[in-house]
Design an enzyme around this catalytic site. Structure first.
Site, PDB file in Angstrom:
ATOM      1  N   ASP A  67      35.054  27.860 104.426  1.00  0.00           N
ATOM      2  CA  ASP A  67      35.961  28.870 104.709  1.00  0.00           C
ATOM      3  C   ASP A  67      36.883  28.279 105.725  1.00  0.00           C
ATOM      4  O   ASP A  67      36.998  27.324 106.085  1.00  0.00           O
ATOM      5  CB  ASP A  67      35.155  30.018 105.361  1.00  0.00           C
ATOM      6  CG  ASP A  67      35.740  31.418 104.808  1.00  0.00           C
ATOM      7  OD1 ASP A  67      36.954  31.508 105.446  1.00  0.00           O
ATOM      8  OD2 ASP A  67      35.249  32.199 104.135  1.00  0.00           O
ATOM      9  N   HIS A 283      37.782  34.939 109.283  1.00  0.00           N
ATOM     10  CA  HIS A 283      37.443  35.373 107.678  1.00  0.00           C
ATOM     11  C   HIS A 283      36.070  35.059 107.639  1.00  0.00           C
ATOM     12  O   HIS A 283      35.144  35.503 106.952  1.00  0.00           O
ATOM     13  CB  HIS A 283      38.708  34.856 107.129  1.00  0.00           C
ATOM     14  CG  HIS A 283      38.375  35.025 105.602  1.00  0.00           C
ATOM     15  ND1 HIS A 283      37.394  34.159 104.945  1.00  0.00           N
ATOM     16  CD2 HIS A 283      39.080  35.934 104.810  1.00  0.00           C
ATOM     17  CE1 HIS A 283      37.646  34.731 103.556  1.00  0.00           C
ATOM     18  NE2 HIS A 283      38.354  35.683 103.695  1.00  0.00           N
ATOM     19  N   SER A 490      37.091  38.426  99.050  1.00  0.00           N
ATOM     20  CA  SER A 490      36.415  37.494  99.718  1.00  0.00           C
ATOM     21  C   SER A 490      35.311  38.039 100.250  1.00  0.00           C
ATOM     22  O   SER A 490      34.347  37.541 100.838  1.00  0.00           O
ATOM     23  CB  SER A 490      37.522  37.320 100.724  1.00  0.00           C
ATOM     24  OG  SER A 490      38.453  36.325 100.605  1.00  0.00           O
TER      25      SER A 490
END
Length: 570
Positions: A67, A283, A490
């Protein structure tokens, strides 16, 4: 706040609406782990599954999170972060001789001794830059070989795609600049740091611009009477379009030199640094929490899996990831013991698919399960290209560009994209090609068991998306020991990665392929038709028409099936 919840620009002024659901319409806390019958939400029945596991002891499973970065100091994660026992932190020495010095918590393939990459181009920009010297002056009558003619055709489509994106980004940036500035001017005149809806309703516009912006402010404030949230929407969307113009679509911007690798060598392995957090770990930290945030510490949230070690691998910048880094991330994860790899990223173009294919084959040979987010363009990936994917090899076919729809900002910061749709005559050949058996492709679903079950941004595909999983308003960890809700495939992908880790923890005899089989066969089947977007229009379909399994993953069913399969193999 999640970029999916930001204001989306269309063509005209005051051109935006919110993708997020009304703030009054919220799911129950921890909804992704709840049960439809008990709790009235379409979660995956994790809490119910743990009742089956009571008294059983699982073994730790390493889950790699490839990521943009993971905050290894987060209060709800630090006890489950993977630690490389063979490495001594900070001595600048490769103690365990794995090729990576000081990789105590994982590795960063988009950094070096001089720092970390935060922003990068989209892949289409890198490809246009690669081919522009050769093809920018070519016309249709220029003599070219068959291979060059094919490249030239692709180049022309990429130029069209690039120019469309750049035009949209510039108009978005210009509009947001005006809206942001005008909003700040109005608030300054109100002389209140946190004005209410009534304050804006009482305000008298000084000019036509203020009148237009006021309409937008009042419209959004009626949905959620919180100026702070509205300002976050404005600021984050402004930042998004600023990044588009200055980095993602800037042909003169190329940060790769700072990595200090030989970028032309796609199979070079050893470069980067040991910083798994990087400059923006929001994220990746959110993804990690969904998988394995500590369940019994009375803090924050509950991850799906209760016995994981999160290995942070940084390979995804603000922009498109590079194939070389993705390939090396997969190999690093496999070589250092990961049994599940989560990949919540994707792009419409590919630079070197062979390098990624080789790494996926390597993971398959080592019994590692790969879980990948299907993407957030509301597209049918049976036709629209999405990389990386499970298919080994590249499609050599004539393709035509199709606008993917204005205004969609996917969960991983992707822009409105121009997808590429395969001709019908080529479609069947695509699925005849060899593909990875250790790969799960995940679409996103919401908490309501009705025709809006499939998230309105989620990609889908009867032959390319395996399952759906919760991906709307998922509350999880973000840097600084904080928590925020985010939307996207995601978020759906780590739900499935967590489930895979849960199965592999309690039933370690099952192979990666068997774990995938368990997850696919144990889904909650959906009988009603669900809404999707197709070619810009809304339609209703059965879930088995847009996915292979025709269902939403279910941990309770999966644990039951895994137990049966494990017992049968004894």
């Amino acid at each position: 706040m999640n970029l999916l919840k930001k204001i989306i620009l269309i063509a005209s002024f005051v051109p935006f609406t919110l993708l997020a659901q009304d703030q009054k319409d919220k799911p129950k806390p921890n909804w992704q782990n709840l049960d439809l019958e008990r709790d009235g939400v379409m979660g995956i029945s994790t809490e119910k599954a743990y009742e089956l596991l009571k008294g059983k002891k699982g073994s730790p499973v390493i889950v790699a999170v490839i990521d943009g970065g993971v905050d290894e100091e987060h209060e709800d994660l630090k006890s489950v972060i993977w630690k490389n026992s063979g490495e001594i932190a900070g001595n600048n020495t490769d103690d365990d001789k794995n090729g990576y010095a000081d990789d105590v918590f994982g590795w960063n393939f988009i950094g070096s001794s001089i720092g970390n990459i935060q922003h990068d181009n989209l892949e289409v920009v890198r490809l246009v830059r690669k081919w522009q010297d050769k093809y920018s002056s070519v016309v249709n009558s220029t003599p070219l070989s068959d291979e060059e003619r094919k490249e030239f055709s692709q180049y022309k489509k990429m130029i069209t795609d690039f120019m469309t994106r750049l035009d949209n980004a510039r108009r978005g940036y210009e509009s947001l600049s005006v809206i942001k500035k005008t909003t700040e001017e109005i608030v300054a005149k109100l002389n209140k740091p946190a004005p209410t809806l009534k304050d804006f309703e009482r305000y008298k516009s000084a000019n036509e611009m203020e009148s237009k912006v006021l309409k937008v402010i009042k419209s959004e404030m009626k949905k959620k009477n919180d100026y702070k949230l509205f300002k976050e929407d404005i600021d984050d969307t402004y930042k998004y379009y600023s990044s588009q113009v200055n980095y993602h679509l800037n042909m003169d911007f190329d940060p790769r030199d700072s990595v200090k690798d030989n970028y032309g060598n796609a199979f070079e392995r050893f470069y980067g640094n040991a910083d798994i957090t990087g400059p923006d770990a929001e994220h990746g930290t959110h993804v990690a929490g969904i998988i394995g945030a500590v369940r019994d510490n009375n803090l924050g949230i509950k991850g799906v899996a209760d016995n994981v070690r999160i290995m942070g691998i940084r390979a995804v910048p603000d922009g498109d990831e590079r194939d070389k880094d993705v390939a090396n991330s997969i190999r690093y994860a496999v070589d250092n013991g990961a049994k599940v790899i989560n990949m919540s990223f994707g792009k419409a173009y590919v630079w070197n698919k062979a390098s990624v294919d080789s790494a996926v084959k390597y993971a398959e040979s080592k019994d590692v399960l790969l879980v990948h987010a299907a993407g957030n363009e509301a597209k049918n990936t049976d036709f629209a290209t999405n990389y990386p994917n499970r298919i080994y090899g590249e499609i050599t076919a004539v393709e035509r560009p199709v606008l993917a729809g204005t205004g969609t900002i996917p969960g991983f910061g992707r822009p409105p994209v121009v997808g590429r749709v395969l001709q019908d005559t080529v479609k069947d050949k695509r699925f005849d090609m060899p593909s990875a058996k250790n790969w799960i492709e995940v679409g996103a679903s919401g908490w309501k068991n009705d025709d809006e079950l499939v998230a309105n941004f989620s990609n889908y595909g009867k032959r390319t998306v395996d399952v759906f999983a919760p991906g709307v308003q998922i509350n999880s960890t973000v840097p600084g020991s904080k928590y925020e809700p985010n939307d996207g495939t995601s978020m759906a992908s780590p739900v499935v990665a967590g489930l895979a880790a849960l199965i592999r923890s309690y039933y370690p005899s099952l192979t990666a392929v068997q774990v995938k089989d368990v997850i696919m066969r144990s889904v909650t089947k959906v009988n009603q038709k669900v809404k999707i977007k197709e070619d810009g229009a809304s339609k209703k379909v059965k879930l088995d028409e847009i996915s292979i399994s025709g269902g939403v993953v279910n941990a309770y069913n999966a644990i039951q099936l895994a137990s049966q399969m494990s017992t049968a193999s004894l």
